[in-house]
Design a protein around this motif. Structure first.
Motif, PDB file in Angstrom:
ATOM      1  N   THR A 131      -0.317   6.264   0.073  1.00 39.01           N
ATOM      2  CA  THR A 131      -0.934   6.909  -1.092  1.00 39.01           C
ATOM      3  C   THR A 131      -1.431   8.300  -0.740  1.00 39.01           C
ATOM      4  O   THR A 131      -1.192   9.266  -1.470  1.00 39.01           O
ATOM      5  CB  THR A 131      -2.098   6.053  -1.622  1.00 39.01           C
ATOM      6  N   LEU A 156      -0.258  11.845  -2.396  1.00 39.45           N
ATOM      7  CA  LEU A 156      -1.224  12.738  -3.042  1.00 39.45           C
ATOM      8  C   LEU A 156      -1.181  14.128  -2.409  1.00 39.45           C
ATOM      9  O   LEU A 156      -1.280  15.142  -3.104  1.00 39.45           O
ATOM     10  CB  LEU A 156      -2.633  12.156  -2.955  1.00 39.45           C
ATOM     11  N   THR A 199       0.795   5.907  -7.552  1.00 40.96           N
ATOM     12  CA  THR A 199       0.467   5.412  -6.210  1.00 40.96           C
ATOM     13  C   THR A 199      -0.024   3.969  -6.211  1.00 40.96           C
ATOM     14  O   THR A 199      -0.378   3.447  -5.148  1.00 40.96           O
ATOM     15  CB  THR A 199      -0.610   6.303  -5.557  1.00 40.96           C
ATOM     16  N   VAL A 211      -8.213   8.099  -5.982  1.00 38.97           N
ATOM     17  CA  VAL A 211      -7.119   9.023  -6.274  1.00 38.97           C
ATOM     18  C   VAL A 211      -7.642  10.252  -7.004  1.00 38.97           C
ATOM     19  O   VAL A 211      -7.314  11.399  -6.668  1.00 38.97           O
ATOM     20  CB  VAL A 211      -6.034   8.310  -7.113  1.00 38.97           C
ATOM     21  N   THR A 224      -4.515   6.678 -13.720  1.00 40.94           N
ATOM     22  CA  THR A 224      -4.836   5.768 -12.631  1.00 40.94           C
ATOM     23  C   THR A 224      -6.069   4.946 -12.992  1.00 40.94           C
ATOM     24  O   THR A 224      -6.811   5.305 -13.906  1.00 40.94           O
ATOM     25  CB  THR A 224      -5.086   6.547 -11.326  1.00 40.94           C
TER      26      THR A 224
END
Length: 337
Positions: free
Chosen positions: A176, A180, A168, A203, A198
């Motif tokens: 994003t 997700l 993302t 996230v 990440t």
């Protein structure tokens, strides 16, 4: 299940050897969404690529669903990799092929019978919400739509594991979130284990149930996401968490406060209970809230409050002990002056 044992990856460069992954051991349970976090150069991408042996480890073992991938010959490794899907930050779609053909390409590479391809691709397009884009080319898609094609392609061969390499990072916040949500849906409905690397703690907070923090090729902290957010042990972990939830007070406020300043962390259901009000009624202390909020991680509440306590040292100690006895974490940031 994924078992990584004593895994190291050393690269040879003009300037000598560089260790990308340094003796890492992790266990990722079936059905986990496992986040690997670190700054650039921490070794997280190298570790991810060692899981499916796109990078062959210098030493150590990687076992996926009971099979030691590091022991397999080329032919058997190719077969094993079919059950490990991978999505990338920059999509890597074939620009001359349509959305349908990009997904179909993954099935052809796996030598799926032609008679089964059309239904499989159509089902994947439905899964990722792109049924109306089957005949368009990548250049006609948004970044989020391109990533959805990448996800569909990674799912083509019914993998048990999905590896996400900064999936993302190239997307805006709204897109994003939608990606997700799609990954959570895939995890829940298909029971696919997801490993996601990440540098964005938002996230991890949104999607992962477990996580590891990497620094200089090593895992320095690992565990349930909620527990790490509630009580980080390493300075780097605290730094990452503060990028999402910051409780730093301006120096001017500290100067104005004469009492003891504490940070109180309430985990789980007690985050909504009136522990502080009970404390102020039971003990001869005065409390002044400076900052605080209740956040939600994996739908579980996590409350963090900064407050000033005024009173005698004895009463303040009793108040702090009472709060701790109610299963809260208390950190004294500064004693009364």
């Amino acid at each position: 299940m994924i078992k990584i044992r004593n895994l190291s990856k050393v690269y040879k460069t003009k300037n000598g050897q560089v260790t990308g992954v340094d003796n890492v051991s992790l266990t990722i349970q079936k059905g986990d969404i496992f986040g690997i976090v670190g700054y650039s150069g921490a070794g997280k991408s190298s570790l991810l690529r060692c899981i499916n042996l796109l990078e062959r480890p210098t030493s150590g073992n990687v076992t996926v669903n009971g099979t030691d991938l590091t022991s397999l010959k080329s032919k058997n490794l190719r077969i094993a990799r079919l059950k490990i899907g991978m999505i990338f930050q920059h999509f890597y779609l074939i620009s001359q092929k349509t959305v349908f053909e990009n997904i179909e390409f993954a099935l052809k590479a796996a030598k799926i019978p032609s008679k089964d391809m059309n239904d499989r691709v159509e089902a994947l397009l439905d899964m990722v919400g792109l049924a109306d884009k089957r005949d368009v080319f990548p250049s006609q898609l948004s970044g989020g739509q391109k990533q959805r094609v990448g996800i569909a392609r990674a799912l083509a061969n019914n993998p048990s594991v999905l590896l996400c390499d900064e999936a993302t990072s190239a997307l805006d916040p709204t897109t994003t979130k939608s990606i997700l949500n799609l990954l959570k849906k895939i995890n829940k409905e298909l029971n696919i284990t997801i490993v996601l690397i990440t540098h964005e703690m938002d996230v991890v907070k949104e999607i992962c149930n477990r996580m590891a923090i990497m620094q200089d090729g090593r895992v320095i902290e690992e565990g349930p996401v909620y527990d790490i957010f509630a009580n980080p042990q390493e300075e780097l972990t605290k730094e990452f968490i503060e990028s999402v939830v910051s409780y730093d007070l301006p120096a001017a406020i500290f100067k104005k406060c004469e009492g003891t300043i504490i940070k109180v962390t309430f985990k789980g259901e007690i985050a909504g209970e009136g522990i502080i009000s009970d404390t102020l009624q039971l003990y001869n202390v005065k409390g002044n809230f400076l900052h605080g909020s209740i956040d939600y991680i994996q739908e579980a509440p996590l409350g963090i409050f900064l407050m000033e306590l005024k009173g005698t040292s004895e009463e303040i100690s009793k108040a702090i002990q009472f709060i701790e006895n109610r299963s809260a974490l208390v950190e004294v940031l500064r004693y009364g002056i």
